[in-house]
Design a protein around this motif. Structure first.
Motif, PDB file in Angstrom:
ATOM      1  N   VAL A 186     111.219   0.990 -27.818  1.00 45.77           N
ATOM      2  CA  VAL A 186     110.589   2.150 -27.206  1.00 45.77           C
ATOM      3  C   VAL A 186     109.170   2.226 -27.762  1.00 45.77           C
ATOM      4  CG1 VAL A 186     110.617   4.662 -26.949  1.00 45.77           C
ATOM      5  CG2 VAL A 186     112.770   3.376 -26.973  1.00 45.77           C
ATOM      6  N   ARG A 226     105.661   4.414 -27.780  1.00 45.36           N
ATOM      7  CA  ARG A 226     105.045   5.723 -27.516  1.00 45.36           C
ATOM      8  C   ARG A 226     103.540   5.584 -27.704  1.00 45.36           C
ATOM      9  NH1 ARG A 226     109.079   9.541 -27.468  1.00 45.36           N
ATOM     10  NH2 ARG A 226     111.020   8.858 -28.390  1.00 45.36           N
ATOM     11  N   VAL A 229     105.815   7.245 -22.866  1.00 47.03           N
ATOM     12  CA  VAL A 229     106.955   6.620 -23.523  1.00 47.03           C
ATOM     13  C   VAL A 229     107.430   5.520 -22.590  1.00 47.03           C
ATOM     14  CG1 VAL A 229     109.271   6.940 -24.451  1.00 47.03           C
ATOM     15  CG2 VAL A 229     107.605   8.801 -24.627  1.00 47.03           C
TER      16      VAL A 229
END
Length: 175
Positions: free
Chosen positions: A141, A143, A163
């Motif tokens: 992930v 961000r 995101v």
């Protein structure tokens, strides 16, 4: 020269964090800034310039290496002399990284990069990162957000907070 500018931004941000944690300034000053970080001002900041910083780009993960390409933009109404974009990962980075000029590691899972000048209705410098992960992961992930913008007010955070889930396929995921 560019690395020293990034260090100055990082050091200034850490100083703000230290002061906020020590009780200097209004309680929760940094927490009130939200994910935009210690130097980003919210709506209504007294005397601050107003700029709408946005990021567009793509990420790709393959064999323990994450590639990130992004372009910072400023929709206005004021130009910014510089800003700092933060990239945070859900996994640890390898100990050694070769980062692009104007970028610095800010933690086990974090990198910050200066955008360079952001002209009114214009783009900053293109930022390309090739980040080695400590261990291969099936997904990461990513961000992306503004860590510092010189105290400018940004009323639309929807275009500078992203995101992205990158799967270990080598495919590019756009944001």
């Amino acid at each position: 020269m560019r690395r020293s500018a990034v260090r100055s931004v990082v050091v200034a941000g850490l100083l703000v964090l230290a002061l906020a944690g020590a009780g200097a300034g209004p309680a929760g000053a940094w927490a009130g800034a939200g994910a935009a970080g210690p130097g980003a001002a919210g709506p209504g900041a007294a005397g601050a310039a107003e700029a709408d910083v946005a990021y567009h780009g793509r990420v790709a993960l393959a064999d323990g290496q994450l590639r990130i390409w992004l372009v910072p933009e400023n929709e206005g109404p004021s130009e910014l002399p510089n800003a700092t974009v933060r990239v945070r990962l859900s996994v640890d980075l390898a100990d050694r990284q070769e980062l692009a000029g104007g970028c610095a590691r800010a933690g086990l899972r974090e990198v910050v990069c200066e955008t360079g000048p952001l002209p009114l209705h214009g783009r900053g410098r293109h930022i390309g990162l090739v980040l080695d992960l400590r261990e291969s992961a099936p997904e990461v992930v990513v961000r992306v957000d503004t860590w510092w913008n010189g105290g400018a007010t940004d009323r639309d955070l929807s275009n500078n907070e992203h995101v992205v889930l990158a799967l270990d396929t080598g495919d590019a995921y756009a944001f």
